[in-house]
Enzyme design. Structure first.
Site, PDB file in Angstrom:
ATOM      1  N   ASP A  61       0.893  -0.883   0.366  1.00  9.91           N
ATOM      2  CA  ASP A  61       0.223   0.038  -0.046  1.00  9.91           C
ATOM      3  C   ASP A  61       0.481   1.416  -0.038  1.00  9.91           C
ATOM      4  OD1 ASP A  61      -2.483  -2.015  -0.267  1.00  9.91           O
ATOM      5  OD2 ASP A  61      -2.408  -1.117   1.842  1.00  9.91           O
ATOM      6  N   GLU A 139      -4.266  10.183   5.088  1.00  3.79           N
ATOM      7  CA  GLU A 139      -4.358  11.717   5.985  1.00  3.79           C
ATOM      8  C   GLU A 139      -3.434  12.742   5.559  1.00  3.79           C
ATOM      9  OE1 GLU A 139      -1.047   9.216   6.727  1.00  3.79           O
ATOM     10  OE2 GLU A 139      -2.435   7.537   7.340  1.00  3.79           O
ATOM     11  N   ARG A 164      -5.715  20.942  22.803  1.00  7.21           N
ATOM     12  CA  ARG A 164      -4.579  20.554  23.081  1.00  7.21           C
ATOM     13  C   ARG A 164      -4.373  19.271  22.763  1.00  7.21           C
ATOM     14  NH1 ARG A 164      -2.767  21.505  28.641  1.00  7.21           N
ATOM     15  NH2 ARG A 164      -0.461  21.915  28.111  1.00  7.21           N
ATOM     16  N   TYR A 179      -3.708   4.531   9.344  1.00 10.93           N
ATOM     17  CA  TYR A 179      -3.272   5.558  10.790  1.00 10.93           C
ATOM     18  C   TYR A 179      -4.131   6.005  11.619  1.00 10.93           C
ATOM     19  CZ  TYR A 179      -0.753   8.817  13.782  1.00 10.93           C
ATOM     20  OH  TYR A 179      -0.268   9.089  14.947  1.00 10.93           O
TER      21      TYR A 179
HETATM   22  P1  NAP Z   1       5.073   2.451   6.597  1.00 11.13           P
HETATM   23  O1  NAP Z   1       4.899   3.114   8.713  1.00 11.13           O
HETATM   24  O2  NAP Z   1       6.113   1.693   6.160  1.00 11.13           O
HETATM   25  O3  NAP Z   1       4.039   1.234   6.792  1.00 11.13           O
HETATM   26  C1  NAP Z   1       2.790   1.393   7.142  1.00 11.13           C
HETATM   27  C2  NAP Z   1       1.712   0.249   7.174  1.00 11.13           C
HETATM   28  O4  NAP Z   1       0.999   1.478   7.054  1.00 11.13           O
HETATM   29  C3  NAP Z   1       2.343  -0.398   5.972  1.00 11.13           C
HETATM   30  O5  NAP Z   1       2.404  -1.749   7.055  1.00 11.13           O
HETATM   31  C4  NAP Z   1       1.030  -0.152   5.076  1.00 11.13           C
HETATM   32  O6  NAP Z   1       1.230  -1.595   4.304  1.00 11.13           O
HETATM   33  C5  NAP Z   1      -0.325   0.290   6.004  1.00 11.13           C
HETATM   34  N1  NAP Z   1      -0.652   0.992   5.222  1.00 11.13           N
HETATM   35  C6  NAP Z   1      -0.909   2.084   4.002  1.00 11.13           C
HETATM   36  N2  NAP Z   1      -1.957   2.452   3.649  1.00 11.13           N
HETATM   37  C7  NAP Z   1      -2.847   1.707   4.505  1.00 11.13           C
HETATM   38  C8  NAP Z   1      -4.330   1.818   4.093  1.00 11.13           C
HETATM   39  N3  NAP Z   1      -4.864   2.558   3.251  1.00 11.13           N
HETATM   40  N4  NAP Z   1      -4.723   0.430   4.643  1.00 11.13           N
HETATM   41  C9  NAP Z   1      -4.303  -0.638   6.135  1.00 11.13           C
HETATM   42  N5  NAP Z   1      -2.822  -0.408   5.962  1.00 11.13           N
HETATM   43  C10 NAP Z   1      -2.497   0.790   5.154  1.00 11.13           C
HETATM   44  O7  NAP Z   1       5.004   3.233   5.959  1.00 11.13           O
HETATM   45  P2  NAP Z   1       4.583   3.883   4.420  1.00 11.13           P
HETATM   46  O8  NAP Z   1       4.166   2.331   4.061  1.00 11.13           O
HETATM   47  O9  NAP Z   1       5.009   4.226   3.541  1.00 11.13           O
HETATM   48  O10 NAP Z   1       2.475   4.152   4.436  1.00 11.13           O
HETATM   49  C11 NAP Z   1       3.108   5.367   5.441  1.00 11.13           C
HETATM   50  C12 NAP Z   1       1.063   5.629   5.813  1.00 11.13           C
HETATM   51  O11 NAP Z   1       1.747   4.584   6.506  1.00 11.13           O
HETATM   52  C13 NAP Z   1       0.558   6.087   6.666  1.00 11.13           C
HETATM   53  O12 NAP Z   1       0.063   7.085   5.503  1.00 11.13           O
HETATM   54  C14 NAP Z   1      -0.205   6.448   7.706  1.00 11.13           C
HETATM   55  O13 NAP Z   1      -1.291   6.076   7.495  1.00 11.13           O
HETATM   56  C15 NAP Z   1       0.474   4.724   7.793  1.00 11.13           C
HETATM   57  N6  NAP Z   1       0.681   5.084   9.598  1.00 11.13           N
HETATM   58  C16 NAP Z   1       0.032   4.018  10.118  1.00 11.13           C
HETATM   59  C17 NAP Z   1       0.761   3.971  11.886  1.00 11.13           C
HETATM   60  C18 NAP Z   1      -0.294   3.362  12.548  1.00 11.13           C
HETATM   61  O14 NAP Z   1      -1.429   2.785  12.063  1.00 11.13           O
HETATM   62  N7  NAP Z   1       0.060   2.810  14.010  1.00 11.13           N
HETATM   63  C19 NAP Z   1       1.853   4.518  11.869  1.00 11.13           C
HETATM   64  C20 NAP Z   1       2.196   5.591  10.906  1.00 11.13           C
HETATM   65  C21 NAP Z   1       2.373   5.348  10.038  1.00 11.13           C
HETATM   66  P3  NAP Z   1       1.607  -2.556   3.096  1.00 11.13           P
HETATM   67  O15 NAP Z   1       2.992  -2.477   4.151  1.00 11.13           O
HETATM   68  O16 NAP Z   1       1.326  -2.574   2.109  1.00 11.13           O
HETATM   69  O17 NAP Z   1       2.443  -1.258   2.360  1.00 11.13           O
END
Ligand code: NAP
Length: 279
Positions: A61, A139, A164, A179
């Protein structure tokens, strides 16, 4: 009851002539990228990274987020499809074993173009600096650079609450499983044009009081974040992060632009949610 929803459109076979591939960069995704490239060019499709009709994301993703940000200036002309090389994704739903089926579908199958809502983010500054406009597929989070985020949250130009805490997260329906879900936000079906606002560790006392629940804003509502003291913010837009100084306000809403996915076979959203989170 079974009428085709308006976010889906029929597209005849043969409409996709130029393609590009976004690749996660690991060796397996790279091998798959080469296979897809060879198979599609053999079928006389043209590789065009500048003006693709279809962008194929090979990875996860996160790779599709990269692809989206590379092509935000031609969302009307480009459709996306994702092949995952790790676990099943929300945006990347074809497996590496299904590459032949995917190629055959791209080359010769009628398909659905499915449009999903995006988040619009506009940053307005105190000085003469022009406002800046961004789109997010998952997001946008707002945090203060130096301290806790202290800001007024306005809905439709009316003060809603004084916030805050660590920050605020504005997510799209397709981002609601990312997220937003980690912040206990609701999972929203991607056919509902809306923006979800969730709090990141708010502090509640007699001065700062927030509603505490996620809010889901419809398409015709917008929300502004107005700094109370510190005007420097860290903004995350999907996987990208940037710092903005001298901010007067940040406005969020459902974008007029949409992302289009090429859907070659049915893929019920709730089944994907179940497979990803329940098993
Ligand atoms: P990353 O830190 O390498 O991966 C974040 C995880 O979120 C990966 O497992 C990714 O899937 C998954 N993901 C991305 N979009 C998704 C969606 N729409 N629905 C369900 N899972 C999803 O970061 P990245 O790959 O660059 O992606 C950035 C995204 O990470 C941000 O947009 C944010 O939504 C997400 N994130 C989530 C958290 C949390 O859940 N606590 C914290 C920080 C960021 P894949 O392994 O298939 O790439």
């Amino acid at each position: 009851m079974n009428e085709k929803p308006i976010y889906k459109k029929d597209v005849p076979a043969g409409s996709l002539k130029k393609f590009a591939i976004e690749n996660r960069g690991d060796s397996f995704s790279d091998t798959l990228r080469k296979q897809i490239f060879e198979k599609l060019t053999t079928h006389k499709l043209v590789y065009d990274e500048i003006h693709p009709d279809l962008v194929i994301s090979v990875g996860g993703d996160g790779t599709l987020l990269q692809a989206f940000h590379r092509y935000t200036d031609r969302l009307n002309e480009t459709a996306f499809v994702g092949v995952h090389t790790g676990h099943l994704g929300f945006y990347a739903d074809w497996t590496s074993e299904e590459v032949d089926d995917l190629v055959q579908s791209i080359v010769g199958k009628d398909f659905n173009s499915v449009e999903y809502p995006l988040l619009s983010v506009s940053i307005h500054y105190m000085n003469v600096q022009p406002s800046r406009h961004f789109l997010a597929l998952n997001e946008c989070t707002v945090r203060s650079v130096n301290e806790l985020l202290v800001a007024d949250v306005m809905i439709k130009d009316e003060k809603f609450e004084s916030f805050r805490g660590d920050g605020l997260c504005f997510s799209t329906p397709t981002g609601s499983t990312a997220y937003n879900k980690g912040l206990s936000g609701a999972i929203i079906h991607p056919s509902l044009p809306s923006v979800q606002l969730t709090e990141i560790a708010s502090i509640n006392n007699r001065v700062y009081r927030t509603v505490g629940s996620p809010l889901i804003l419809p398409e015709h509502h917008h929300c502004q974040v107005i700094p109370v003291a510190d005007r420097s913010f860290t903004l995350s837009l999907d996987h990208l992060s940037s710092i903005h100084d001298n901010v007067r306000q940040i406005e969020f809403g459902v974008a007029k632009e949409k992302i289009r996915f090429a859907r070659f076979r049915p893929l019920p959203f709730w089944r994907r949610v179940r497979d990803a989170f329940i098993g």
